[in-house]
Design an enzyme around this catalytic site. Sequence first.
Site, short mmCIF file in Angstrom:
data_model
loop_
_atom_site.label_atom_id
_atom_site.label_comp_id
_atom_site.label_asym_id
_atom_site.label_seq_id
_atom_site.Cartn_x
_atom_site.Cartn_y
_atom_site.Cartn_z
CB CYS A 138 48.61 30.99 42.41
SG CYS A 138 47.54 31.87 41.23
CG ASP B 274 49.42 36.47 40.83
OD1 ASP B 274 50.41 37.21 40.75
OD2 ASP B 274 48.26 36.90 40.96
NE ARG C 151 49.82 39.82 41.84
CZ ARG C 151 48.58 40.09 42.24
NH1 ARG C 151 48.31 41.30 42.74
NH2 ARG C 151 47.62 39.19 42.17
CB CYS D 268 44.33 34.67 44.53
SG CYS D 268 44.42 33.41 43.24
ZN LIG Z 1 46.45 33.51 42.30
#
Ligand SMILES: [Zn+2]
Length: 291
Positions: free
Chosen positions: A54, A56, A58, A113
């Site tokens: 992903c 993302d 993090r 997520c």
């Molecule tokens: Zn995500």
Amino acid sequence: MQNQIVHESIEEYRRYNKVLEGNRRYVDKKLAQDENYFRKLAKGQTPKYLLIGCSDSRAPPNEITETDPGDIFIHRNIANLVIPTDLNINCVIQYAVEHLKVHNIIVMGHTCCGGIKAAMKQDSVGGLLDLWLNQIKLVYEKHQELINSFIDEDDQINSLCCMNVREQVLNIWRNPIIQKSWQDGHPVMVHGWLFRVETGFIEELSLEDSIPDEMSKIFKIKFNPSKHQSPNQHQEEEGNAHSPMRARRRFQRMQSRIETEIRHFTINMQNVNEEEIENKIVQDIEQDLQV
Ligand SMILES: [Zn+2]
């Protein structure tokens, strides 16, 4: 009002500049360890894994696996989706498998997520994003009974994160590039991971039904035999001990035995070194490989 905008812009610029300062410190640190570090990197890459993760911020793959630049070929998008018609991800998969010759593909989802959360709601987040999230909604719809059985909202989100990884792993198995790799004698294994943002640990997801032999026949592609193959090659292959199909099954069996045995030895034999473990595993599975 204008002063405030100028002030905020200065702050933003300073923040942005810190990223470049960080890069200069990174270069200094690496060169202090090895003055040829970047020259070696520039010679080329031979990554052993393709990771689809992903976007993302993090869930940075190299940092959370303590791997270095050059170790993992990486593709990231919102909610780690493997959409069959996505030109971008298909090029990444094809390059990784056919040119870099990676044997292991990892789909890594993560807890908390934002993409998964948004897909569970009915609020619009904008045209293209809504279209993208529709792919996750399909996974949600398919598994809603299980997901909705959790009372806690975070548990619901995280269970969809898991189910989404499973579905994307299946999408990779269904992918013609992957299926052809087996026929070409370059077997690829696909793994599903869930990165737990709140603990930092990666969980390997159990994905028995994603094993290609158990995949629905509807998706199994028979590629045209090459000019040098007889028209009956496909039928003959099943019975041929050296056929790609047989080689694929042998490799799968070997791979899962290795995984099981490594876990067994690592858990039960704390003081044994890696070489000893390797020798024991080779002895144990030698018989299997003969079949
Ligand atoms: Zn995500």
